[in-house]
Design a protein around this motif. Structure first.
Motif, short mmCIF file in Angstrom:
data_model
loop_
_atom_site.label_atom_id
_atom_site.label_comp_id
_atom_site.label_asym_id
_atom_site.label_seq_id
_atom_site.Cartn_x
_atom_site.Cartn_y
_atom_site.Cartn_z
N HIS A 65 0.85 -1.19 0.00
CA HIS A 65 0.00 0.00 0.00
C HIS A 65 0.89 1.25 0.00
O HIS A 65 1.92 1.27 0.66
CB HIS A 65 -0.90 0.03 1.23
CG HIS A 65 -2.05 -0.93 1.15
ND1 HIS A 65 -3.02 -0.82 0.19
CD2 HIS A 65 -2.38 -2.00 1.90
CE1 HIS A 65 -3.91 -1.79 0.36
NE2 HIS A 65 -3.54 -2.52 1.40
N GLU B 57 -4.52 4.74 1.70
CA GLU B 57 -3.92 3.41 1.79
C GLU B 57 -3.20 3.15 3.11
O GLU B 57 -3.05 2.00 3.51
CB GLU B 57 -2.95 3.18 0.62
CG GLU B 57 -3.67 3.13 -0.71
CD GLU B 57 -2.77 2.63 -1.83
OE1 GLU B 57 -2.22 1.53 -1.69
OE2 GLU B 57 -2.61 3.34 -2.82
N TRP C 127 2.42 4.05 -10.19
CA TRP C 127 1.90 2.76 -10.65
C TRP C 127 2.99 1.80 -11.13
O TRP C 127 2.95 0.62 -10.80
CB TRP C 127 0.79 2.93 -11.68
CG TRP C 127 -0.18 4.01 -11.34
CD1 TRP C 127 -0.77 4.85 -12.21
CD2 TRP C 127 -0.70 4.37 -10.05
NE1 TRP C 127 -1.59 5.73 -11.55
CE2 TRP C 127 -1.57 5.47 -10.24
CE3 TRP C 127 -0.51 3.92 -8.74
CZ2 TRP C 127 -2.23 6.10 -9.19
CZ3 TRP C 127 -1.17 4.55 -7.70
CH2 TRP C 127 -2.02 5.61 -7.93
N PHE D 195 4.44 0.04 -8.32
CA PHE D 195 3.64 -1.05 -7.77
C PHE D 195 4.10 -2.38 -8.37
O PHE D 195 4.27 -3.37 -7.67
CB PHE D 195 2.15 -0.84 -8.08
CG PHE D 195 1.40 -0.11 -7.01
CD1 PHE D 195 0.80 -0.80 -5.97
CD2 PHE D 195 1.28 1.26 -7.03
CE1 PHE D 195 0.11 -0.14 -4.98
CE2 PHE D 195 0.59 1.94 -6.04
CZ PHE D 195 0.00 1.24 -5.02
N CYS E 27 -2.91 -2.74 -2.94
CA CYS E 27 -3.44 -1.92 -4.02
C CYS E 27 -4.71 -1.20 -3.59
O CYS E 27 -5.44 -1.66 -2.72
CB CYS E 27 -3.73 -2.71 -5.29
SG CYS E 27 -2.27 -3.41 -6.02
N SER F 30 -3.28 0.69 -10.09
CA SER F 30 -2.22 -0.07 -9.43
C SER F 30 -2.50 -1.56 -9.58
O SER F 30 -1.57 -2.35 -9.77
CB SER F 30 -2.10 0.35 -7.97
OG SER F 30 -3.31 0.15 -7.29
N ARG F 31 -3.75 -1.94 -9.53
CA ARG F 31 -4.07 -3.37 -9.68
C ARG F 31 -3.72 -3.84 -11.10
O ARG F 31 -3.15 -4.89 -11.30
CB ARG F 31 -5.55 -3.60 -9.39
CG ARG F 31 -5.91 -5.07 -9.25
CD ARG F 31 -7.42 -5.27 -9.23
NE ARG F 31 -8.00 -4.89 -10.51
CZ ARG F 31 -8.78 -3.85 -10.70
NH1 ARG F 31 -9.10 -3.08 -9.69
NH2 ARG F 31 -9.26 -3.57 -11.90
N TYR G 216 -7.30 -7.90 -3.14
CA TYR G 216 -7.55 -6.50 -3.48
C TYR G 216 -8.79 -6.04 -2.73
O TYR G 216 -9.88 -6.55 -2.97
CB TYR G 216 -7.73 -6.41 -5.00
CG TYR G 216 -8.10 -5.05 -5.51
CD1 TYR G 216 -7.21 -4.00 -5.45
CD2 TYR G 216 -9.36 -4.83 -6.07
CE1 TYR G 216 -7.56 -2.76 -5.93
CE2 TYR G 216 -9.71 -3.58 -6.54
CZ TYR G 216 -8.81 -2.55 -6.48
OH TYR G 216 -9.15 -1.32 -6.96
#
Lengths: 387, 538, 429
Positions: free
Chosen positions: C37, C47, C83, C86, C105, C110-111, C127
């Motif tokens: 996060h 986050e 991103w 990540f 995430c 980001s996912r 998630y």
């Protein structure tokens, strides 16, 4: 003469750097692919991808150094050229997914399908073809730089004003690319790539090749940049940086000189972006963020601007630091980064490489550089060239 | 919806009003209240109707409490009480008599839930109950309540109240309430025509809504009148919309001005590319938060003064931080503007992360004092108090700063130092201190801007980031080194933005403004009000 | 008191303690899990809380004896709201730190950025945030709400209880609002709402000047029909939006606003008195009256040493995801990805609203939808609760995804099976 001597030294520095980079281009992938995973010298794929990323950043910093260090244009929008190169590559990679997207639509990328687009927008045409996409990697950032520079340099926008409008440019582009209606995937960007020229982007071999390509391109661009700044043109360039009016009065077309450099630099940035995207696996509008461009300036300043190899070292060091800190001391990362900015500007105004090269003449050079930035122009070009 | 329920309430009320105009206490609302303990929303709505139907005006405070969510039932015996907080406990109040029923722990009672429908029903019931209240304000509010949710059933009640009303303003409001109620009743076409006229004169969005809502059901012969009334309101509204847009533009412009004015000093006058400017604004906002926090805990009565107290605090805090930054970092960087950019960017990262570590990354609540809340109508426009005060505030800061620069000795020294440092120094001005205090002044002004901006925006560590680019645009657009340029730049960008927004949307509007600034700088590389002179041109 | 200095100290300690283990050889007596996060940058605001929640869950699990007789160890990294970072950090967690699963995430970007990494390196991501749907990966579990677990029940509530006939769909200009609004528009039109009764409006991230839009909403609302606003406005922009609503006098009784991204955490930055009655739809509110919730809140306050810290829906999603993972690992007897993937489907764990949530074959979970009205104290009063709803990854209201289903059980093992063509892989061709 003193300056000629230093030029030779510089050149040998650059050649040495090129050799190091080329060695890395061979040895790192070799160690990754050939040595067994438990061998002491084995470089894991994760580390290799990370290093590949640093090399792309190094190329971006090199591009910035060309305009900032040698031409006095502090661009706060170089992230935009990088992102454009990245998007061109990303679009090619998206087209390679073909019908393997989640909706299995052979004609449209996934994000267009779920936003209900019926056909491919015109600006996506041609990106199925690798050569065309690679052309665009150079052409699009180059064109943007050309148009932007054409207007800005002709109107003699310079100094702080130029920095601020380059920042406005990348900010406006970021907002535009965030919009889904633009047809570039909105804030999610382009991701989930499958293959590049027929090879899976996730395969170890492909990664190794991408790493090698990044190193090669960095070496190539470094040579080009070195050729530019060490040519006669390069001397005029430094003249533009240090005493723009004087160069203009001598009969040079300053705006064309700047424009040429700016466009070349933008193309370098585009190449960096294009190599960055397949290695990290995503391109999205975050790359346009003004803060990113400022970070590039910092890498360059840390390494030493106007040295060509400084920015490369700066980019690798700062990013390696970032990778370490954000894993080891996530809370402290921004303190470290912020402190670094301040420390470098206060104590290493010429950056790491500049300080090593400059040695005893540092103090004098600070004064020279500061006078130059004030636009006094009462500095002799020779003294400057001695940097 | 529940217009159905609403009607039912009014019908019962009405039936009651006619059956027993002089109301006796025979029908006790207390058991009705107690039934609320087990009622679902629909049942509760009916019960509210029945409570109102008792006509017992003593229930008014309890119904008000119900609407506010302050009605509870005791877990032990399911008796219903209004309650107010008393220290850590709740003081129970009998819903009918209004007498205190002692204090209990919060866990001993359960809140009776309300939703929007129920709240609407309660307000309507209260409207019916208080139309003839002896309190003028209550009658006015009652007429307003009916005006908002018109129904045929309310008509007779309003007319009955109207007959007894003597206050002019209340009477006028009741006339309007009667007109809107009449439209949905089955009265004669003539009466309705008069009603349409009344509503047409009333004007504004609400009237438009009422007229639109009956347009499908109304008698065909009234259609032309109705449409004419709608058209006339719309025409009028269009003009007001225009004025409203200008106002929005001014208000956005004054926010930009506030954000940029400190930068006009540190960047415009001193030439420092101060990327930490946004963080000064943020520190100002956090000072406000801390001041309010202290006031909330120690002297809640002073809350309305919190902003006035926060202003000097914020000025001193950010000014001091600015002084430290100047003495510690920036003074080594004069003459190297592009490097001030790097150093101040580093400072901004540290300040952001510092605030994040101390206060946490989440938004902090900065309250609006009562004089900053709500809005007032100005013709067909709605002007919110906070925006209005921000316009006033930013203009007065501007004027104050201008006076300081032009009329005070410090301002003179400041200008002397920035125009010709060596000369100023040889005239005996202590240039380092002037530098330091100029930077502190710029930072302090950014800090008090933060006090104002805390009233309309998030107070989070990211606050400064969202203003920094806009601030630079304003200063560059207006012309570096010129306060008037900053003023004109901020206001024109604000208005431009607001005129673009309705036609192209907020996102594209913002992009277009940026593109226009880039193009404008090509045309005038030194901004709107360029300083003429050799020093700048070199 | 809202000062969080102590918290800062706790974070630092946590960060340092994780580092102490890093670099050392993976000890056999612990199982590592990753926490991905953002702790800095723009998303830190949302986050950081989830990181704290994860650390608390790990601590509590360890008090109960850990998993498979081993202690859990959380590896915290900071992707700094960036991103590509990540993806890099995900790769680091999986291949360097060898974590068994990753919890993290927030944004869809980001996912999307880490998805290929998890698929390539075959690890598991939980998630915990509501999202736009239209995705189902073999390696990701979506414990937040899909649009049918949030948006559709909310408009149903407004239409049924408040009689809303005119809709303003206001959102931040990015994928989640765009998709949700597309789904909602198709849904509303399928219920007979006319096109002219729907207004769609987008604003940039962090938009702070809402004067024009709020007055447009008022204008739209004066057409004589009951109007409501469905807000998919993203985090930071909400505070100025609600302030403007309150100041311009838009009362919930006239034009209610139902939001999908506003929870207790966002309201903490606001004076909510003028907003009483505006709504939010989530799968959990802090005000849920259930013993398990009371206990959770108690331990959260104890863990953060701050009894003003609120809990929110993504925390519940993280709680469910974590417990489901623990249960699946215990059932599988190993943390090996493939075995856990097999054993987790069908696992039921208690959720915080008093019921249970089950991990479905499409890697989404079942949970009830709660509609809450904002109260003056910054909490929500729950005005409606549906029975548990199964998260629908492929919306039935988008033409290209209505034929798709996802089922990760053998033998189908497909995230985008097309029921019309009977093939795995979307449309097929």
């Amino acid at each position: 003469m003193m300056s000629a001597f230093i030029f030779r030294a510089l050149k040998s520095h650059i050649l040495a750097t090129v050799v190091v980079i080329l060695a890395a281009a061979v040895l790192v992938p070799a160690s990754n692919l050939l040595l067994p995973a438990d061998h002491a010298l084995h470089i894991p794929t994760y580390v290799m991808s990370l290093m590949g990323k640093y090399l792309c950043y190094a190329l971006l910093a090199l591009a910035l150094d060309l305009v900032w260090g040698y031409c006095g244009i502090l661009s706060l929008g170089h992230g935009a050229f990088f992102a454009f190169g990245g998007y061109a590559m990303g679009m090619y990679l998206m087209r390679q997914i073909g019908s393997r997207g989640v909706y299995g639509n052979p004609d449209l990328p996934d994000f267009m399908v779920f936003l209900n687009w019926k056909e491919l927008p015109w600006f996506w045409y041609g990106f199925d073809f690798f050569p065309f996409a690679m052309l665009m990697v150079l052409f699009v950032p180059g064109l943007l730089a050309f148009v932007f520079g054409w207007f800005a340099f002709r109107s003699r926008v310079n100094g702080v004003y130029l920095s601020i409008i380059t920042q406005a440019m990348t900010y406006a582009l970021m907002l535009s690319f965030f919009r889904n209606d633009m047809g570039f995937g909105g804030n999610n960007g382009l991701t989930d790539y499958k293959e590049i020229v027929g090879f899976s982007v996730q395969a170890g071999g492909t990664r190794a090749v991408l790493f090698a390509m990044s190193a090669l391109m960095l070496a190539l661009c470094l040579l080009i940049a070195s050729a530019i700044v060490n040519s006669k043109f390069g001397k005029v360039l430094v003249g533009v940086r240090d005493a723009e009016s004087r160069v203009r009065f001598l009969g040079f077309r300053v705006e064309n000189i700047k424009l040429f450099t700016f466009v070349v630099s933008a193309m370098f940035a585009g190449i960096a972006g294009a190599l960055f995207v397949p290695q990290v696996g995503i391109i999205n509008p975050g790359e346009f963020a003004p803060a990113n461009s400022i970070e590039v300036v910092v890498w360059t300043a840390v390494g030493g601007r106007g040295t060509l190899i400084g920015p490369i070292i700066g980019a690798v060091l700062v990013n390696a630091g970032k990778s370490y800190f954000t894993g080891a001391f996530p809370e402290l990362w921004l303190f470290a980064l912020g402190g670094l900015f301040i420390a470098v500007t206060l104590f290493l105004p010429k950056g790491i490489v500049g300080t090593i090269q400059g040695g005893f003449s540092t103090r004098k050079a600070i004064k020279v550089a500061s006078d130059a930035e004030k636009g006094r122009g009462d500095v002799t070009p020779i003294a400057q060239a001695a940097e | 919806m529940t217009t159905r329920h609403f009607f039912r309430i009014l019908i019962t009320l009405l039936a009651f009003a006619f059956a027993a105009p002089t109301f006796a206490q025979g029908n006790d609302p207390k058991p009705l209240f107690d039934q609320l303990a087990d009622a679902n929303f629909n049942d509760a709505e009916k019960l509210v109707g029945q409570i109102a139907a008792t006509g017992d005006t003593r229930v008014v405070p309890a119904l008000n409490a119900f609407a506010e969510g302050d009605l509870y039932f005791r877990k032990s015996d399911k008796a219903v009480f209004a309650a107010k907080a008393a220290a850590s406990q709740l003081e129970l109040i009998d819903p009918v008599t209004g007498e205190s029923a002692g204090q209990v722990a919060k866990g001993a009672v359960t809140k009776i839930k309300v939703n929007n429908n129920l709240r609407r029903a309660i307000r309507a019931a209260l409207g019916g109950l208080t139309l003839m209240s002896p309190d003028r304000g209550a009658r006015l509010a009652a007429a307003d309540a009916i005006l908002r949710s018109p129904s045929a059933e309310a008509l007779e009640l309003v007319e009955a109240a109207l007959a007894k009303e003597s206050d002019r303003a209340v009477k006028a409001r009741m006339q309007e309430a009667r007109a809107v109620s009449l439209l949905s009743s089955d009265r004669s076409v003539e009466e309705k025509r008069a009603a349409i006229e009344t509503i047409g004169k009333l004007g504004g969005r609400d009237a438009l809504g009422i007229l639109n809502s009956v347009s499908s059901s109304i008698d065909a012969s009234l259609k032309p009148d109705l449409e004419a009334a709608i058209a006339s309101i719309q025409n009028e509204q269009q003009l007001w919309d225009m004025a409203q847009n200008v106002w929005y533009g001014l208000s956005l412009g004054s926010v930009l001005l506030l954000a940029a004015i400190g930068l006009a000093i540190t960047f415009g006058v001193m030439g420092i590319i101060n990327m930490a400017h946004g963080e000064m604004v943020m520190l100002g906002a956090y000072s406000t938060f801390v001041v309010q926090q202290v006031i909330r805990e120690n002297a809640p009565g002073l809350f309305d003064w919190s902003l006035a107290i926060a202003l000097p605090v914020a000025f001193l805090v950010t000014g001091a931080v600015g002084l430290v930054i100047e003495r510690g970092v920036i003074r080594f960087l004069y003459g190297r503007p592009l490097e001030t950019l790097l150093a101040t960017w580093g400072i901004s990262l540290i300040l952001q992360q510092g605030i994040r570590t101390i206060f946490g990354p989440t938004n902090q609540e900065v309250g609006n004092p009562s004089w900053m809340s709500g809005s007032f109508p100005l013709g067909g426009m709605t002007i919110t108090w906070n925006r209005m005060w921000i316009v006033v505030f930013s203009l007065s800061i501007f004027v104050g700063l201008l006076l300081l620069m032009k009329r005070s000795a410090f301002g003179l020294q400041m200008r002397a130092v920035t125009q010709n440092r060596r000369m100023a120094s040889s005239m005996g001005i202590r240039t380092p201190w002037v530098d330091a205090f100029t930077f502190a002044l710029g930072s302090g002004i950014a800090g008090i801007a933060g006090v104002a901006l805390s009233q309309i925006d998030n107070v989070s560590p990211n606050l400064g980031q969202s203003y920094i680019i806009d601030s630079f645009m304003v200063v560059v657009f207006g012309g570096v080194g010129n306060l008037w340029g900053t003023l004109v730049g901020a206001l024109s960008l604000g208005i431009l933005n607001k005129f673009l927004e309705p036609s192209v949307g907020a996102v594209l509007g913002k992009i277009l403004v940026l593109v226009l600034i880039i193009l404008f700088i090509q045309k005038r590389p030194r901004g709107l009000f360029a300083l003429k002179g050799r020093a700048i041109e070199a | 008191m809202t000062f969080k200095a102590r918290l800062g100290g706790a974070l630092l300690a946590a960060a340092l303690s994780t580092t102490a283990f890093q670099g050392a050889f993976a000890a056999d007596d612990t199982i590592k899990i990753g926490v991905l996060h953002s702790l800095s940058g723009t998303m830190a605001i949302s986050e950081t809380t989830l990181k704290d929640a994860m650390l608390m869950l790990v601590e509590e699990q360890n008090k109960k004896g850990g998993v498979l007789g081993k202690k859990l160890e959380a590896v915290v990294v900071d992707p700094a709201s960036d991103w590509p970072l990540f993806a890099e950090k995900a790769r680091q967690l999986i291949s360097q730190d060898k974590v068994a699963a990753v919890f993290g995430c927030w944004t869809s970007s980001s996912r999307k950025s880490v998805l290929p990494v998890f698929e390539e390196l075959n690890s598991i991501l939980f998630y915990p945030v509501q999202y736009e749907g239209e995705e189902s990966s073999r390696n990701i579990f979506y414990t937040g709400a899909a649009p049918n677990q949030q948006a559709i029940p909310a408009v149903d509530y407004l239409a049924a209880t408040e009689g809303v006939e005119r809709w303003v769909l206001a959102g931040t200009d990015y994928v989640y609002p765009q998709t949700t609004n597309k789904i909602l528009k198709a849904y509303l039109m399928s219920k007979g709402v006319k096109e002219e009764d729907i207004m769609i409006n987008y604003t940039p991230f962090g938009h702070s000047d809402w004067q024009t839009i709020v007055s447009d909403i008022k204008k739209f609302g004066s057409a004589g029909k009951k109007t409501a606003v469905v807000s998919t406005i993203n985090g930071d922009a909400n505070v100025p939006f609600y302030k403007e609503l309150g100041n311009q006098g838009v009362k919930a009784e006239d034009i209610p606003v139902v939001a999908f991204s506003v929870g207790e955490e966002e309201l903490a930055g606001l004076d909510t008195a003028p907003l009483v009655g505006h709504l939010a739809a989530w799968n959990y509110f802090q005000s849920v009256d259930a013993p398990v919730n009371a206990e959770f809140i108690k331990s959260w306050h104890a863990y953060t040493k701050n009894d003003k810290r609120v809990t929110n829906d993504p925390m519940e999603a993280a709680y469910i995801g974590f417990n489901a993972w623990v249960k699946a690992v215990e059932a599988a007897g190993t943390v090996e990805t493939d075995k856990v993937l097999d054993s987790i489907i069908g696992v039921s764990v208690p959720n915080l609203s008093g019921g249970t949530s089950t991990v479905m074959p499409n890697h989404h979970i079942t949970k009830p939808v709660l509609i809450g009205e904002i109260q003056a104290d910054g909490q929500f009063d729950i005005v409606q609760e549906t029975p548990a709803v199964v998260g629908d990854e492929w919306s039935d209201y988008l033409p290209d995804s209505k034929d798709l289903i996802s089922d990760w059980r053998k033998p189908m093992e497909c995230g985008n099976f097309n029921v019309a063509t009977g093939k795995c892989g979307g449309k097929g061709s």
